[in-house]
Design an enzyme around this catalytic site. Structure first.
Site, mmCIF file in Angstrom:
data_model
loop_
_atom_site.group_PDB
_atom_site.id
_atom_site.type_symbol
_atom_site.label_atom_id
_atom_site.label_comp_id
_atom_site.label_asym_id
_atom_site.label_seq_id
_atom_site.Cartn_x
_atom_site.Cartn_y
_atom_site.Cartn_z
ATOM 1 N N SER A 10 5.017 2.622 1.765
ATOM 2 C CA SER A 10 4.877 2.970 0.340
ATOM 3 C C SER A 10 3.596 2.426 -0.285
ATOM 4 C CB SER A 10 6.082 2.455 -0.447
ATOM 5 O OG SER A 10 6.143 1.028 -0.385
ATOM 6 N N PHE A 24 8.848 0.584 3.716
ATOM 7 C CA PHE A 24 9.767 1.419 2.929
ATOM 8 C C PHE A 24 10.503 2.396 3.852
ATOM 9 C CE2 PHE A 24 9.159 5.960 1.756
ATOM 10 C CZ PHE A 24 10.297 6.167 0.993
#
Length: 275
Positions: A36, A106
């Site tokens: 992310s 993530f």
């Protein structure tokens, strides 16, 4: 006009939006889920790994909703339910009943959620510098999620991601900065991780009494010098997941797939090939 961006590949309808994804090789599928960071895309994250996995398997690497070149729509919400649905919608659209999954950061949190929520769809799991458990947010992750676009900020970011600072070149900083200011990119990125960012860490964590329900063979990988996601996450995961193994790379930061690309690919290939 033909597209010359390597980040943009195939597109397919997933739910009510179009997902940009890479699809290379033949054989049992493996789904690669990126992290992310600002300016991230499946290509930016996995460009060194896809060619090393594709000779023996079908490699699918999507841009998750809100990242890269997947379609953004007015009023989009971004959370684990949205991302998990997108992943399953993608598998359904491609006619894939079962896949291996490799999740970075993530993406590791999402891989854990998929293994818990859709166990029949996931054969094996690889977690790399994974989120997915609650932890006190690191200074590194807070600054990654708080990124404001500039070449200098991107260079500082890259230095956080790698132990070998020679990788964080001016060219790479410029490339990732330019990716981070593509239309809509920074808007969705900054909306995704508002302060206090600890709440986003918690929102990506699976319940710790659910993680032990993961029965799939799981490979956990972490860089010893990771400043973004604490290595303690991987120690916690190896203790929570029954059929798991842990590999730690020394002299390696958060970007195992870039700093240790060949070793990482070999490790993953060997693990996925085991009967």
């Amino acid at each position: 006009m033909s597209n010359t961006k390597p980040e943009i590949s195939k597109s397919i309808k997933t739910g009510n939006f179009i997902t940009n994804y890479h699809d290379q090789g033949e054989g049992f599928p493996v789904l690669l889920i990126h992290g992310s960071g600002p300016g991230v895309s499946a290509w930016a994250n996995w460009r060194l790994i896809i060619p090393q996995l594709a000779p023996n398997r079908r490699v699918i690497a999507p841009d998750m909703a809100g990242f890269g070149y997947t379609e953004r729509q007015e009023g989009d919400q971004y959370n684990m339910d949205v991302w998990a649905k997108q992943a399953i919608d993608l598998l359904d659209a491609l006619g894939i009943d079962q896949t291996d999954v490799v999740g970075n950061s993530f993406g590791g949190a999402l891989a854990i959620a998929l293994a818990i929520q859709h166990p029949e769809r996931i054969r094996k799991v690889v977690l790399m510098g994974a989120m997915g458990v609650d932890f006190p947010i690191t200074k590194g992750l807070d600054s990654v999620w708080g990124y404001q676009p500039s070449v200098e900020n991107m260079r500082n970011m890259l230095n956080l991601f790698v132990d070998n600072k020679a990788i964080a070149t001016d060219d790479l900083a410029k490339m990732r900065y330019e990716a981070s200011i593509e239309p809509g990119f920074q808007e969705s990125f900054s909306a995704m991780f508002p302060e206090p960012r600890q709440t986003s860490v918690k929102a990506m964590a699976s319940l710790e009494d659910k993680i032990p329900t993961i029965k799939q063979p799981t490979l956990i990988v972490h860089g010893r010098e990771d400043q973004v996601i604490p290595i303690e996450n991987s120690y916690k995961l190896i203790n929570l997941i029954d059929n798991a193994q842990l590999h730690i790379f020394g002299h390696c930061g958060h970007w195992t797939q870039i700093e240790k690309a060949n070793q990482f690919a070999q490790l993953v290939n060997n693990f996925l090939d085991e009967k």
